[in-house]
Design an enzyme around this catalytic site. Structure first.
Site, PDB file in Angstrom:
ATOM      1  N   HIS A 281     -11.731   5.951  -8.048  1.00  0.00           N
ATOM      2  CA  HIS A 281     -10.073   6.022  -8.194  1.00  0.00           C
ATOM      3  C   HIS A 281      -9.507   5.391  -9.297  1.00  0.00           C
ATOM      4  O   HIS A 281      -8.523   5.647  -9.990  1.00  0.00           O
ATOM      5  CB  HIS A 281      -9.595   5.607  -6.821  1.00  0.00           C
TER       6      HIS A 281
ATOM      7  N   HIS B  93       2.701   1.895  -3.392  1.00  0.00           N
ATOM      8  CA  HIS B  93       1.603   2.524  -4.157  1.00  0.00           C
ATOM      9  C   HIS B  93       1.598   4.101  -4.123  1.00  0.00           C
ATOM     10  O   HIS B  93       1.662   4.806  -5.149  1.00  0.00           O
ATOM     11  CB  HIS B  93       0.245   1.721  -4.227  1.00  0.00           C
TER      12      HIS B  93
ATOM     13  N   GLU C 191       0.804  -1.256   0.164  1.00  0.00           N
ATOM     14  CA  GLU C 191      -0.113  -0.226   0.173  1.00  0.00           C
ATOM     15  C   GLU C 191       0.955   1.345   0.080  1.00  0.00           C
ATOM     16  O   GLU C 191       0.651   2.098  -0.695  1.00  0.00           O
ATOM     17  CB  GLU C 191      -0.968  -0.065   1.089  1.00  0.00           C
TER      18      GLU C 191
ATOM     19  N   HIS D  51     -21.166  -6.714 -16.775  1.00  0.00           N
ATOM     20  CA  HIS D  51     -19.856  -6.437 -17.384  1.00  0.00           C
ATOM     21  C   HIS D  51     -19.596  -7.284 -18.775  1.00  0.00           C
ATOM     22  O   HIS D  51     -18.884  -6.996 -19.679  1.00  0.00           O
ATOM     23  CB  HIS D  51     -18.853  -6.633 -16.423  1.00  0.00           C
TER      24      HIS D  51
ATOM     25  N   HIS E 210      -5.297  -8.291 -16.635  1.00  0.00           N
ATOM     26  CA  HIS E 210      -6.403  -7.642 -17.329  1.00  0.00           C
ATOM     27  C   HIS E 210      -6.790  -6.171 -17.095  1.00  0.00           C
ATOM     28  O   HIS E 210      -7.082  -5.508 -18.092  1.00  0.00           O
ATOM     29  CB  HIS E 210      -7.685  -8.484 -16.692  1.00  0.00           C
TER      30      HIS E 210
END
Length: 345
Positions: A138, A76, A73, A245, A303
């Site tokens: 986000h 990032h 975390e 989706h 992906h």
């Protein structure tokens, strides 16, 4: 290569890294590895907060906090903060050289605004405990940053225009909008942990119209795993999210394939068409593989990277088509002025 070009290119590369690594953080359940913001238990690094992290992990070994997750975390966050500083520098340079056609100060300024908002979304992702709407926004903000930086890069490198019909330009814009909607559906699927609601392909739960709760699937303001009125989100709602989706992917793939076919038939846009075909085929294969192999982490991250690649390809296609009329008009007017001047010489 000018310093401005290097800076824009570096920001584009760093944004790609931030988007892909952010997906890795989210998909490895490390989004709450540090439960506060901007530091980790009020410290600069997980190393300085190791005592608090280890104590929390010992109290709940299966919880969201652990030392490896905290490092994921915080790395990032470090990357995102570095990107923010880089974009501010780009905006300053763009305004200083605003008379240069290769710079775009307004786009650069818009990027600064997006990055500031992205920072707030990153904070709310943690402090509001992974609300799907915040996490999805986000993700979309990261891809919007990537798209605008790709646009700035193309302009900085003075990518030449291509001559196409107005209808083909319109088709490219429509396809880009459709791709954006599909990415939004993909983000909603991921942030609601609905990727495994359909474990077979091409059907879902053995049906092409599985039992689903579409009314409860798309309430935006709610907690993770909960309905708008505080109840546990049903499996039927997760199915509706996933199947939406999947249907969106089929429609988007069809439209992008038609666009790629149209581009590949023209000499000036053949490379763009083939690139779109390749990116679409890769993303489709990754999506199918994620279902068939039950969402392994490397494929799931790939992906997300595939979505970023498609955004980059579509930005390039639309930029070159959009730039053509204006640049051509400027070229004609300059040529006409030169001829007019020579006639009086």
């Amino acid at each position: 290569m000018t310093f401005y070009r290097r800076l824009v290119l570096a920001a584009l590369a760093l944004t790609t890294l931030v988007v892909v690594f952010g997906a890795y953080v989210r998909l490895s359940d490390a989004g709450l590895g540090c439960p506060d913001w901007p530091g980790c238990y009020g410290r600069l690094t997980p190393h300085h907060a190791a005592t608090d992290i280890l104590h929390t992990h010992a109290a709940d070994p299966h919880g969201p906090v652990s030392l490896p997750k905290a490092w994921k975390e915080m790395i990032h966050r470090y990357l995102a903060a570095s990107l923010g500083l880089l974009i501010i520098a780009i905006a300053v340079l763009a305004w200083r050289r605003r008379d240069d056609p290769a710079s775009s100060p307004r786009v650069a300024a818009a990027l600064v605004g997006i990055v500031i908002f992205q920072g707030l979304l990153g904070k709310w992702t943690v402090t509001l405990l992974l609300k799907p709407a915040i996490v999805t926004a986000h993700l979309l903000g990261g891809l919007a940053t990537l798209g605008l930086l790709a646009w700035l890069t193309l302009k900085a490198w003075r990518m030449p225009p291509v001559t196409v019909s107005r209808s083909l330009r319109g088709a490219a814009r429509f396809a880009f909008v459709l791709l954006a909607v599909q990415i939004m559906l993909g983000g909603w699927t991921s942030t609601n942990y609905a990727a495994l609601a359909c474990s077979d392909f091409p059907a879902c739960q053995g049906s092409f119209w599985p039992p689903a709760d579409y009314a409860g699937a798309f309430h935006v303001v709610r907690e993770l795993g909960m309905t708008a009125d505080g109840q546990i989100l049903s499996f039927a709602a997760l199915t509706a999210i996933h199947w939406s989706h999947r249907l969106g992917a089929a429609l988007t793939a069809l439209v992008l394939s038609l666009l790629a076919w149209a581009l590949s038939r023209r000499r000036a846009t053949r490379v763009a068409g083939l690139a779109l075909f390749a990116a679409l085929a890769l993303q489709t294969a990754l999506g199918v593989a994620n279902v068939l192999f039950s969402l392994p982490l490397p494929l799931a991250v790939a992906h997300n990277a595939g979505a970023a690649l498609l955004v980059g390809v579509m930005v390039t296609i639309n930029y070159r088509m959009r730039a053509m009329p204006r640049l051509a008009a400027v070229g004609r007017s300059e040529h006409e002025r030169a001829e007019h001047k020579n006639s009086y010489a």
